[in-house]
Design an enzyme around this catalytic site. Structure first.
Site: not given
Length: 271
Positions: A23, A26, A265
């Site tokens: 993540s 991101k 997320s």
């Protein structure tokens, strides 16, 4: 960790180890989206019809051309349906047709395999809604021995539910199975195990397996909620050249989408 101006390295911890970004990726996606489109940009979804609208009737289908807007949810599709109604449409005899050819790749990144029905495995599509996920509330039946109560949101004929979980005085473990129906028209939601009679309802989030069909079913429900009659047909193919644009529906601005992507997320928005 390096100082941008001088390039001086301030900290390094196992810098040569190959790790999955996960993540952290991101952060790059959010920055790139803001830099490329700007915070005020909104993705637009074209809505088209074939032929003229006569006395509020569309003889052919209502065409939806998916452009990959990840912000479309139940509330925004209600607004889209309202915009269709405000343009004088009261009946769509040809049903709904979807052109989702904007995205040509798979629903999931190959490295995600094997996937499950968990909401964070939601499939991507050029035409999708509610982050390709839905809510399941499971609670005890009215009396001991009765099946568990299963409620879905959104409540759509697209889903078939089966509660194979009795209500007991001391319940056991719950299981959830979400599978695409054999004919590909929707999905089954099966609850197994058992539920305690004094248990409060519990909420689960799951991903759909047919994102385009799910979004089309949701749009149909919102059109009917606006009083627009919709034929039963549903097809997925490129929009014809003679279709004319009825409206372009603007989604949420990039600034808000980046916030949702980062704060929660959200894998679906990132993809």
């Amino acid at each position: 960790v390096e100082e941008l101006e001088s390039g001086r390295r301030l900290l390094a911890h196992a810098p040569d180890a190959a790790l999955v970004p996960a993540s952290n990726q991101k952060l790059l996606i959010a920055s790139a989206a803001l830099a490329h489109w700007g915070p005020a940009h909104r993705f637009e979804t074209p809505v088209l019809v074939s032929g003229e609208i006569v006395d509020g009737v569309v003889e052919g289908p209502l065409w939806i051309v998916g452009q990959g807007d990840p912000s479309l949810v139940s509330e925004s599709l209600w607004k889209l349906a309202e915009e269709v109604r405000l343009r004088g449409v009261r009946e769509i005899r040809g049903g709904i047709a979807v052109d989702a050819s904007r995205f040509e790749g798979p629903y999931f990144h190959p490295d995600w395999q094997p996937v499950s029905s968990r909401a964070y495995y939601a499939p991507t599509s050029a035409w999708s809604a509610n982050y390709s996920s839905f809510r399941i509330d499971v609670g005890p039946g009215a009396r001991v021995g009765e099946p568990a109560q299963v409620r879905l949101a959104p409540a759509l004929p697209y889903f078939r539910t089966l509660a194979d979980a009795p209500t007991l005085r001391g319940g056991g473990k719950l299981g959830l199975e979400v599978d695409v129906l054999p004919d590909g028209t929707g999905e089954s939601v099966r609850v197994t195990g058992s539920v305690s009679a004094d248990r409060e309802p519990e909420t689960f989030w799951r991903a759909v397996g047919l994102p385009e069909r799910y979004a089309a079913a949701l749009l149909r429900a919102q059109l009917e909620a606006q009083g627009v009659s919709v034929g039963p047909q549903l097809r997925f193919e490129p929009v014809p050249a003679d279709a004319r644009e009825l409206l372009r529906f603007a989604g949420e601005p990039i600034a808000l989408q980046v916030r949702l992507l980062s704060k929660y997320s959200n894998n679906f928005v990132a993809e």
